[in-house]
Design a protein around this motif. Structure first.
Motif, short mmCIF file in Angstrom:
data_model
loop_
_atom_site.label_atom_id
_atom_site.label_comp_id
_atom_site.label_asym_id
_atom_site.label_seq_id
_atom_site.Cartn_x
_atom_site.Cartn_y
_atom_site.Cartn_z
N LEU A 161 -4.37 -40.70 -6.12
CA LEU A 161 -5.36 -40.78 -5.05
C LEU A 161 -5.50 -42.20 -4.49
CD1 LEU A 161 -8.19 -38.48 -6.50
CD2 LEU A 161 -6.35 -37.89 -4.93
N VAL A 171 -6.09 -42.76 -0.65
CA VAL A 171 -7.35 -42.32 -0.06
C VAL A 171 -8.30 -43.52 0.04
CG1 VAL A 171 -9.29 -40.73 -0.25
CG2 VAL A 171 -7.02 -40.03 -1.02
N LYS A 174 -12.47 -39.19 -2.66
CA LYS A 174 -11.74 -39.01 -3.91
C LYS A 174 -12.48 -38.08 -4.86
CE LYS A 174 -8.95 -43.22 -4.30
NZ LYS A 174 -8.67 -44.41 -5.12
N LEU A 201 -6.74 -37.23 -12.56
CA LEU A 201 -7.16 -37.84 -11.31
C LEU A 201 -8.19 -38.94 -11.54
CD1 LEU A 201 -7.51 -34.63 -9.10
CD2 LEU A 201 -5.62 -36.25 -9.15
N SER A 239 -5.43 -49.34 -5.03
CA SER A 239 -6.09 -48.30 -4.26
C SER A 239 -6.71 -48.88 -2.99
CB SER A 239 -7.17 -47.62 -5.10
OG SER A 239 -8.16 -48.55 -5.49
#
Length: 873
Positions: free
Chosen positions: A10, A13, A19, A63, A94
Motif C-alpha cells: 500500500l 496510496v 489505506k 497489509l 510510502s
C-alpha cells in the motif's frame, strides 16, 4: 516507476485513511471468499470458521505490517538515539503521512548525528592540538629543573611563547567548532615565511626527538598574506608528523617557494616509512592515518587541510623525491580571499600516484573527493513489535530467537500429513501417526524438553493418543486429546500453580497471535534463500497446475480419465481438495502455535492471586470453616438416619422411593465436593501460620474437613451404585462415578500436602492423576464394561434396555454378541453385511474386533421388525 514492494503493497496510496479503508475491505473480501469456498466444498463449519478468521487476520497483518513498519522503526531508532547511536534510519517509501513523517525523522537524525559528530571531533581536536605545546613546555621545564637549561631570558621567553601558543590554540579550537557552521574568519596579515618556519622548527625541536631539520625558503624574503596562527598550526602539525615517523638522526626538510601567479607552496618531507598510495587520501580525513591498521589519532593532517581550505588552498601527499619517506605539499594563495567562508562539502585533496612520477610543483593534480552523505541506508535492526508490546512482560521473546525455519517447515509437513490422512477417515492408526509426528516436533523444539515433567507428560500423551486406534468410542478419543492438550501446555510452559496451568492452556491459542512477528521474520529469511524458497515456490505452482489440468482433462476425456484412474486407483484427493486444504491449514496452524509455545513459553507463573494475605484474627477463617464442618456433620447424620430407618421411613418422611432418593442427591454431592476443595484452598491462603499452634489448628480443622469430604464421596459413590443396580449401567453414570472417585483422590492428596503445609507439587499431581485415570478408563474399554454389567444384570433380573445397548459403539459389540441370546443380539447389533475394504490408515482395534464378530454389522441396530426395545423393565 519503482517496483512494488510485496511487504509494503500500500506504499503508493497517498492517504492513511484510504489505506485503513482498503485494509478493512480486503480483509472482509478474503474472509467472504474463504468462507464461501469452504461452504460450497462441504467443509464442516467448525473447520471453516477458524480458517476464515485466520485468513482475514493474515491479510490484515500483511497489509498493516507495511503501514506501521516506519513507526516501529522510528521507535527502535529513537531508543538507539537515546543511547548515542545515530546510525539508524527508517524506511520512508510510502506516499502517505507516515512516509512524510519518516523522511522528516531521517532528516532530523542526520542533523543530530552531524551535531554529535562535531562535538566528538571538537573534543578529539582539542586533545590533539594541546598535546604538542604541552609536551614542549613540559620538556623545557624538566630541562630547567634538571639544570640542563639555565633559567635565562631565552628559556623563559620560550616557556612564555609556549604558554601564549596554548592560549591561542584554545581560541583557535573554539573557532574550529564553528567550522561546519561557516562562522570562521581569518585574521589575515603579512607573514615572513622564513621566520614562521624557524619558529615552528625551534618549537618542534624542544620535543627532544632525535631528528635534524633543514629549512629552505625561496626567495629568502618571501612574505605572504595569511593568518599567522593558523598557518603555524599547519607547519607544526606537519613537522610533528614528520619527526614522529622519521628514523633516528633522520632529516626533516621544510621548504617554501613562490610559485608565481599569486601562489606559493609549503612542503615537508621525511625519510620515514612513507605513505601507501592507497592511503594518500584517507590520511587527510579526521582520524585517518597512513597505517591501515590504525595508529595515531589521525587529526593533525585533517586540521592542516582545514586551515589550507580556509585560506583557499589545497594540500596533498606526493611521492618522495627518490627513496622512501613521506612528502606533504600545500599550495596556498599569496593573497587569500577576505570573505569568511566554510570549506565546501566537497573536500579538495591533492594526490599523485606513483605511476605519474614526481611532477613539478606547479603541476600538482587536484582531485575532488565527495564527502560522506548525511544519511545512511536503513538498518536491518529488528523493529519493535506492536504484538510484543500487547503481551508485555508476560510473554517476552528470547533474544536469540530471530527465525525458526525448523518449526515452520515441520508444521507445514505435519499439516500436509494430516491433510492426506485425516479427511474422510475415521479415527485410527493414521490419526495416531499425525498426533505422534506433531508431538515429536513440539517436544524437540521445547526449551523444557529435558525436564522430568516434560518426559512424563510426553509418555502419558502417547498413551492417551493411542486410544484413537485402541478404542472405537470417539468421545473417549476426544477426552484423551483434551487431557493431552493440558499436559502439553503445562509441560511447554513449565506451569506449576493452578492459575498458571490455566494461563498455559490459553497461551496455546494466543501463541497464534504472539508468534506472528517470528513467523514474519522467518518467512522473510526463507524468501531470501537462494535455493529453498524457489524450490518450494516451484513445487507448489507445479502441484497446483498438475491437479488443475489433470482434473480438467480427466473429466473431459474418458480415455485420459481411465489412464489417470489406472495410475491413481484409490486416491480421491482431487474430490476433496478444498477440504484437505482447510485441514492442512488448520492442523499446520495448531502445530505451529504449539511450536512457538515450545520455543518461547510465556511467564505463566506470574499469573496468580499474589502472595497470601492471612487474616489478622484467627477466628475470621476458623468460623467459616467450622460452619462448613457442622453442615457436613449434619448431612452425615441425615445419611445415617436414612440408612438405618429403611425404605418405609424414607418414603414416609420424604415421599420418595429409595432409588429416587439416591438419584436426586448425587449431582449435589459432586458439587459439594468441588466446593469443599475451593474452601480448603481459600482457608490455606487466609489462615495465619506464624506459630506452631496456628499451624496445628490449621492441620486439625482442614484434616477434619477432608475426612468428612471423603465420607461424602463414599456416600455419593454408594448412591450411584444403588441407582445403577436399580436402573442399569450407562457410560455417563460410570464416568460420573470415575470423576467422583478422582475427586476423592484429590482430597487424599490435599490431606498429604496438609501434613507439612506444603503443596507446590499438588497441581501437577492432580493433573497427572486425571490423565492416569482417563488412560485406565480407556484401557478398561468403558463401553464394553457397561455392556457386560447390563448383560450380567439381565442374567440376574431378566431386565435389560436393548435400545441403550444398541446406542453403544463397536467396542461393545463382541460383549453383546457373546453375552446375549442370538435373537436379542441381532436386535442390538444388526445383521451381518458385506464388510467394506479395510484402509490401513484408519485401522482401529475396537472396530476390527466388532467386524470380526459381525462383519459390517451395527449400522442399523434398533428398529428391526419384531425387536423389543426393553425387556422386563
Amino acid at each position: 516507476m519503482a517496483d512494488l514492494d510485496p511487504e509494503r503493497p500500500l506504499d503508493p496510496v497517498g492517504s492513511i485513511k484510504i489505506k485503513i479503508g482498503l485494509l478493512v475491505a480486503l480483509s472482509i473480501l478474503v474472509a467472504a471468499v474463504v468462507l464461501q469456498v469452504g461452504n460450497r466444498a462441504g467443509v464442516p463449519a467448525w473447520l471453516t470458521l477458524p480458517v476464515t478468521l485466520a485468513a482475514a487476520l493474515g491479510v490484515t497483518q500483511w497489509l498493516a505490517r507495511g503501514m506501521t513498519a516506519p513507526l516501529r522503526e522510528m521507535t527502535t531508532a529513537a531508543g538507539r538515539m537515546a543511547g548515542g547511536d545515530y546510525s539508524s534510519r527508517v524506511t520512508a517509501t510510502s506516499a502517505d503521512e507516515v512516509g512524510q513523517l519518516g523522511r522528516a525523522f531521517n532528516s532530523m537524525v542526520g542533523d543530530l548525528a552531524t551535531a554529535d559528530q562535531q562535538r566528538r571531533e571538537l573534543v578529539a581536536t582539542v586533545s590533539h592540538e594541546l598535546r604538542t605545546p604541552l609536551a614542549g613546555q613540559r620538556a623545557l621545564l624538566e630541562n630547567l629543573v634538571d639544570g640542563v637549561v639555565q633559567p635565562d631570558d631565552a628559556a623563559l621567553g620560550a616557556a612564555l611563547s609556549q604558554s601564549e601558543r596554548l592560549s591561542n590554540l584554545v581560541e583557535d579550537l573554539l573557532d574550529a567548532s564553528r567550522l561546519d557552521g561557516g562562522a570562521v574568519r581569518l585574521d589575515l596579515a603579512e607573514v615572513a615565511v622564513a621566520e614562521l618556519l624557524d619558529a615552528a622548527v625551534r618549537e618542534s625541536a624542544i620535543g627532544g626527538r632525535p631528528v635534524r631539520y633543514e629549512v629552505s625558503v625561496q626567495p629568502p624574503d618571501l612574505h605572504v598574506e595569511a593568518d599567522a596562527a593558523r598557518l603555524h598550526q599547519v607547519v607544526a602539525n606537519l613537522l610533528d608528523n614528520a619527526s614522529r615517523h622519521s628514523p633516528t638522526d633522520g632529516v626533516v626538510r621544510v621548504s617554501a617557494q613562490d610559485l608565481g601567479g599569486d601562489r606559493w607552496a609549503l612542503e615537508v618531507a621525511d625519510r620515514g616509512p612513507g605513505i601507501p598510495a592507497e592511503r594518500s587520501e584517507a590520511i587527510f580525513a579526521r582520524f585517518g592515518t597512513a597505517d591501515p591498521t590504525g595508529g595515531g589519532s589521525g587529526l593533525g593532517l585533517a586540521i592542516a587541510r582545514w586551515v589550507c581550505e580556509l585560506h583557499g588552498g589545497t594540500i596533498g601527499a606526493l611521492p618522495p623525491d627518490g627513496g622512501s619517506g613521506a612528502r606533504i605539499r600545500a599550495e596556498l594563495p599569496l593573497h587569500p580571499d577576505q570573505t569568511p567562508s566554510a570549506p565546501s562539502p566537497e573536500r579538495t585533496i591533492m594526490t599523485m600516484t606513483p605511476e605519474q612520477g614526481a611532477a613539478p610543483a606547479s603541476g600538482v593534480t587536484a582531485v575532488a573527493v565527495q564527502a560522506a552523505p548525511s544519511s545512511a541506508t536503513p538498518t536491518d535492526a529488528p523493529n519493535g513489535s506492536v504484538i510484543a508490546s500487547m503481551f508485555g512482560h508476560f510473554w517476552p521473546e528470547r533474544d536469540s530467537l530471530r527465525t525458526a525455519p525448523g518449526a515452520l517447515l515441520g508444521s507445514v509437513a505435519v499439516g500436509l500429513l494430516g491433510a492426506i490422512i485425516l479427511p474422510e477417515r475415521n479415527f485410527g492408526i493414521g490419526t495416531f501417526l499425525v498426533l505422534l509426528a506433531a508431538g515429536a516436533l513440539v517436544l524437540r523444539l521445547s526449551v523444557h524438553r529435558g525436564r522430568l515433567w516434560a518426559l512424563a507428560s510426553a509418555t502419558l500423551c502417547v498413551g492417551l493418543g493411542a486410544l484413537v486406534f485402541l478404542r472405537a468410542a470417539e468421545w473417549l478419543a476426544v477426552l484423551g486429546l483434551l487431557v493431552s492438550a493440558a499436559l502439553v501446555t503445562t509441560a511447554l510452559t513449565d506451569a506449576r500453580r493452578p492459575l498458571a496451568m490455566i494461563a498455559g492452556g490459553a497461551s496455546w491459542v494466543l501463541s497464534g497471535l504472539r508468534g506472528l512477528p517470528l513467523l514474519g521474520r522467518t518467512l522473510t529469511a526463507t524468501s531470501r534463500h537462494h535455493v529453498l524458497w524457489p524450490v518450494v515456490r516451484t513445487a507448489a505452482i507445479s502441484l497446483i497446475l498438475l491437479v488443475v489440468f489433470v482434473g480438467l482433462f480427466a473429466s473431459g476425456d474418458a480415455l485420459f480419465g481411465s489412464w489417470v484412474s489406472g495410475i491413481l486407483p484409490d486416491v480421491r484427493i482431487a474430490d476433496t481438495l478444498v477440504l484437505r486444504a482447510f485441514t492442512w491449514f488448520m492442523i499446520g496452524g495448531i502445530v505451529l502455535a504449539a511450536c512457538y509455545l515450545a520455543l518461547s513459553p510465556p511467564a505463566v507463573e506470574t499469573v496468580g492471586p499474589g502472595d497470601p494475605r492471612p487474616v489478622t484474627r484467627a477466628w475470621e477463617w476458623q468460623v467459616p470453616v467450622g460452619v462448613v464442618i457442622a453442615v457436613f456433620a449434619a448431612f452425615l447424620v441425615a445419611q445415617a438416619t436414612a440408612m438405618w430407618g429403611g425404605h418405609d421411613y424414607l418414603q414416609q418422611a420424604t415421599g420418595l422411593t429409595y432409588a429416587e432418593y439416591v438419584h436426586q442427591g448425587f449431582g449435589q454431592l459432586v458439587v459439594a465436593t468441588l466446593l469443599t476443595l475451593v474452601t480448603i484452598a481459600v482457608a490455606v491462603r487466609k489462615a495465619p501460620r506464624a506459630t506452631a499452634r496456628e499451624r496445628q489448628v490449621l492441620r486439625v480443622l482442614l484434616g477434619v474437613l477432608c475426612a468428612l469430604t471423603l465420607v461424602v464421596v463414599a456416600s455419593a459413590l454408594y448412591r450411584m451404585s444403588l441407582y445403577q443396580e436399580a436402573y442399569g449401567y450407562t457410560v455417563l453414570r460410570v464416568l460420573v462415578d470415575a470423576f467422583e472417585l478422582w475427586l476423592g483422590l484429590v482430597v487424599v492428596l490435599v490431606l498429604i500436602a496438609g501434613v507439612r503445609l506444603r503443596g507446590s507439587w499438588l497441581p501437577r499431581a492432580t493433573l497427572l492423576s486425571a490423565a492416569v485415570f482417563l488412560l485406565v478408563i480407556g484401557l478398561m474399554n468403558p463401553e464394553a464394561w457397561v455392556a457386560q454389567r447390563n448383560i450380567d444384570r439381565y442374567a440376574e433380573t431378566g431386565r435389560v434396555d436393548l435400545s441403550y445397548l444398541a446406542s453403544l459403539g463397536p467396542d461393545a459389540t463382541p460383549v453383546i454378541v457373546d453375552g446375549l441370546p442370538e435373537e436379542l443380539a441381532r436386535c442390538v447389533v444388526g445383521a451381518p453385511e458385506p464388510a467394506p475394504q479395510d484402509d490401513p490408515l484408519e485401522w482401529n482395534l475396537g472396530r476390527a474386533r466388532a467386524d470380526a464378530v459381525v462383519p459390517g454389522g451395527g449400522t442399523d441396530r434398533v428398529g428391526r421388525p419384531g425387536c423389543p426395545t426393553t425387556i422386563g423393565e
